[in-house]
Design a protein around this motif. Structure first.
Motif, PDB file in Angstrom:
ATOM      1  N   GLN A  95       0.868  -0.976  -0.024  1.00  0.00           N
ATOM      2  CA  GLN A  95       0.173   0.038  -0.055  1.00  0.00           C
ATOM      3  C   GLN A  95       0.862   1.351  -0.071  1.00  0.00           C
ATOM      4  O   GLN A  95       1.669   1.344   0.989  1.00  0.00           O
ATOM      5  N   CYS A 126      -4.028  -0.412   8.013  1.00  0.00           N
ATOM      6  CA  CYS A 126      -5.360  -0.316   7.242  1.00  0.00           C
ATOM      7  C   CYS A 126      -6.293  -1.264   7.418  1.00  0.00           C
ATOM      8  O   CYS A 126      -6.257  -2.001   8.072  1.00  0.00           O
ATOM      9  N   SER A 170      -8.588   2.207   2.682  1.00  0.00           N
ATOM     10  CA  SER A 170      -8.323   1.025   2.547  1.00  0.00           C
ATOM     11  C   SER A 170      -9.537   0.205   2.157  1.00  0.00           C
ATOM     12  O   SER A 170      -9.286  -0.982   1.306  1.00  0.00           O
TER      13      SER A 170
END
Length: 495
Positions: free
Chosen positions: A309, A317, A353
């Motif tokens: 990410q 997240c 997310s």
């Protein structure tokens, strides 16, 4: 002399009487013995005939175990009825030859063995003279319930923020949890079944056991330098710039945004203040994205690997971990609980997310899960699956259309509509074809999806029209997962 002769003659007469008694007793014993032999022979023939019938009744009862309409564990009442029905139809003993009691059934879930028994009585003839009016005996048999072929299932489930929307008075994710949990409980009755879960949204996520593997980019913590922060409070604003309420969409779900105002500039400032601000420490928490341009294949997962990410930060997240294929007996017999716990963790949160939808990313890792080798490595190989008659299936559920796709630059999303959706849809179509060509069944479920094009893609993605479910309400979703469970159970029986 004559007197002696008379006594001897009397004695001889007495002996002839004793001999008659002995002969009579001997004849009676032989008669009874013959009678016992005849009666026992009749009983033996009856027992032999019943044994064959009871053996067949046990097999018939065992066959019921995996042919029930509800797809749940064996119904002992149904098995009992089937055994008695079979026994009555095939019992050729005349009632005057034998009196047969009802068939009784005992089923052991652990050993998968069906035990069938029946009591019988054969009336005697000559043995009655000895006070024995009947011969009683029990006939029993055992049959092992047929084990269906093994099954591996990947549940690819939407975990985006839109799943928090209420439908029929209940949040959609709660209905999904109930439906998926019921499916798991119905299928995971033996270690012949393995089920995994792939939650998908903006990102996918794995736990620490996967960090550091070649297929996954696992960056080290990054400590940003401290910096001087200076600010001057605004004491007076120019006339602000305001706007009315407006309609917008997030993850394909429309909503109304409130009115608001924003200052154009500050007319008058207060005194400036300065202080040292510690730099943030950025961490990797397991969230990653699909590889750009490679989402329609699972070949070479480490070349390149899956990017982490790119905006990971101080807060973890909010995606739920992927759970690889799990069997009932895994983790000291808590496998079912582990799968159900993962499903229970699919609680949406308003976070970047999980705010957008990329269906192909979930399906891609559902494919990974059912393919042997990295990144998920618990699946049976193709060769072994063929030998075992193992069925592999993906259950894909989403409540919306694609809203993002992997950009051309590694680690960057394309979220500009409609180009992002067009790209994501094209990848999803290609991926669906490749998964099916790999011998994997695909069930698709559209949950409260109003987009006709999105529903059509899901319908085309399914292995057959009957494998697609258009669930417009909560009850239909529950029913869809129930039907999928029955379909998977029948596939296992038919192998």
């Amino acid at each position: 002399m004559a007197a002696i002769y008379l006594k001897l003659q009397s004695f001889l007469r007495d002996r002839s009487g004793s001999g008659a008694i002995v002969v009579a007793i001997t004849v009676l014993v032989l008669f009874v013995a013959v009678g016992v032999g005849v009666d026992m022979a009749r009983a033996y023939r009856a027992q032999h005939a019943l044994q064959v019938n009871v053996d067949q009744a046990a097999i018939a009862a065992a066959a019921v175990a995996y042919s029930e309409a509800d797809g749940e564990s064996a119904n002992v009442d149904e098995m009992n009825a089937k055994a008695n029905e079979y026994f009555a139809a095939n019992n050729r003993l005349k009632t005057e030859l034998a009196s047969v009691g009802p068939v009784s059934i005992v089923f052991d879930e652990e050993t998968n063995i069906v035990k069938v028994a029946v009591d019988a009585k054969v009336p005697t003839t000559l043995m009655r003279l000895a006070g024995v009016p009947e011969v009683k005996f029990k006939v029993s048999s055992e049959a092992k319930r047929p084990e269906p072929p093994p099954l591996e299932v990947s549940l690819v489930l939407d975990r985006t923020w839109s799943m928090s929307v209420k439908l029929d008075g209940k949040e959609k994710y709660k209905t999904l949890q109930a439906a998926a949990t019921s499916l798991v409980e119905g299928l995971m009755t033996t270690d012949n079944v393995a089920i995994g879960v792939v939650p998908f949204a903006t990102w996918l996520k794995v736990d620490k056991s996967y960090w550091g593997e070649p297929w996954l980019e696992t960056p080290a913590d990054l400590k940003m330098p401290d910096f001087n922060y200076c600010s001057r409070p605004c004491l007076q604003w120019d006339p602000p710039q305001c706007w009315p309420a407006y309609e917008c969409g997030t993850d394909g779900v429309p909503k109304t945004c409130p009115a608001g105002c924003q200052s154009k500039s500050c007319a008058k400032y207060g005194p400036e203040t300065c202080y040292l601000s510690p730099g943030a420490t950025y961490k990797f928490y397991g969230c990653f994205m699909t590889r750009a341009g490679l989402s329609d294949t699972i070949a070479n997962p480490s070349s390149p690997n899956y990017p982490a990410q790119p905006l990971y930060g101080n807060s973890e997240c909010k995606q739920t971990y992927i759970l690889d294929l799990t069997k009932k007996g895994d983790d000291s017999g808590t496998g079912v609980t582990k799968v159900k716990s993962t499903i229970s963790a699919l609680v949406p949160s308003n976070d970047n997310s999980v705010s957008n939808t990329y269906i192909a990313g979930g399906l891609e890792f559902g494919w990974h899960m059912l393919s042997s080798g990295k990144p998920l490595d618990k699946a049976t190989t193709k060769a072994d699956a063929s030998k075992l008659g193992l069925t592999k299936a993906i259950v894909l559920m989403t409540d919306g259309a694609n809203t993002q796709s992997p950009g051309s630059t590694r680690g960057k999303w394309n979220s500009t509509m409609p180009s992002a959706r067009n790209e994501a849809d094209a990848i999803l179509k290609s991926l669906c074809t490749n998964v099916k060509n790999d011998g994997i069944l695909i069930y698709t479920v559209a949950f409260s999806v109003d987009d006709d094009a999105a529903r059509q893609i899901l319908k085309d993605c399914a292995s057959a029209p009957s494998y697609y479910y258009d669930a417009r309400d909560s009850a239909t979703l529950i029913n869809a997962f129930s039907k999928i469970g029955l379909s998977l159970m029948r596939l296992r029986v038919a192998k």
